[in-house]
Scaffold this motif. Structure first.
Motif, short mmCIF file in Angstrom:
data_model
loop_
_atom_site.label_atom_id
_atom_site.label_comp_id
_atom_site.label_asym_id
_atom_site.label_seq_id
_atom_site.Cartn_x
_atom_site.Cartn_y
_atom_site.Cartn_z
N GLU A 9 0.86 -1.10 0.13
CA GLU A 9 0.06 0.07 -0.08
C GLU A 9 0.78 1.09 0.04
O GLU A 9 0.52 2.19 -0.73
N LEU A 10 2.12 1.23 0.69
CA LEU A 10 2.73 2.56 0.75
C LEU A 10 3.54 2.59 -0.58
O LEU A 10 3.67 3.66 -1.18
N HIS A 11 4.01 1.41 -1.01
CA HIS A 11 4.45 1.79 -2.57
C HIS A 11 3.69 2.24 -3.41
O HIS A 11 3.83 3.05 -4.31
N ARG A 22 0.91 4.13 -3.07
CA ARG A 22 0.66 5.35 -2.55
C ARG A 22 1.79 6.46 -3.05
O ARG A 22 1.63 7.46 -3.29
N ASP A 23 2.92 6.21 -2.35
CA ASP A 23 4.02 7.08 -2.52
C ASP A 23 4.92 6.87 -4.02
O ASP A 23 5.85 7.90 -4.31
#
Length: 176
Positions: A27-29, A31-32
């Motif tokens: 999810e972080l990957h 999103r960012d």
């Protein structure tokens, strides 16, 4: 003496805790640093040219006029006033300046050095447009869609090639 836990976990299956950690990382990957929506199109665009040509690749020599956006991974010509972009390779320099010419269209004014005549092909995802330079290396391409990624393919005339210029020079793909 070998530690008792040296190989511990090496062949164990993932448990629910591992899956939650991997899910958060995913999810972080996304999103960012998301994958560009047109990545497949970009890769195909470059591979098609590489398959056709044995070309010298020019590099952008003035990157302060371009914007590199991580996540979108694209070079874009600066907003506002027309921004010139210069590409260099061993023996050829290409400078282009995009200018608005009509609603959602651009005109690309270009100069190639050393002076002489060149065939210029602008490749984009919508096809290609061609122009020839005058003796001073100047060319114009009109009716280009605003916001499109493009790549220039430069072919010096035979006289310039005899003087040592490569048969084909290709610029990196940039977005108008």
């Amino acid at each position: 003496m070998r530690p008792e836990n040296e190989r511990q976990g090496e062949f164990e299956t993932l448990d629910s805790c591992d899956e939650r950690i991997l899910s958060v990382i995913n999810e972080l990957h996304h999103r960012d640093d998301p994958m560009p929506e047109d990545l497949n199109e970009r890769v195909q665009f470059v591979l098609e040219l590489e398959a056709e040509l044995d070309a010298r690749v020019a590099r952008v020599s003035r990157s302060n006029e371009l914007v590199l956006t991580r996540g979108e991974a694209e070079l874009a010509v600066g907003q506002g006033d027309p921004a010139s972009v210069t590409f260099d390779c061993e023996s050829v320099t290409v400078m282009v300046t995009p200018r608005p010419s009509a609603l959602r269209e651009l005109r690309l004014d270009g100069w190639i050095g050393p002076e002489g005549t060149y065939e210029v092909e602008l490749r984009s995802t919508e096809g290609s447009k061609r122009a020839s330079t005058d003796e001073s290396g100047r060319f114009v391409l009109e009716g280009l869609p605003d916001g499109q990624m493009f790549q220039l393919v430069i072919r010096p005339d035979e006289a310039l090639q005899r003087d040592g210029l490569p048969a084909v020079v290709v610029t990196p793909a940039v977005r108008l």
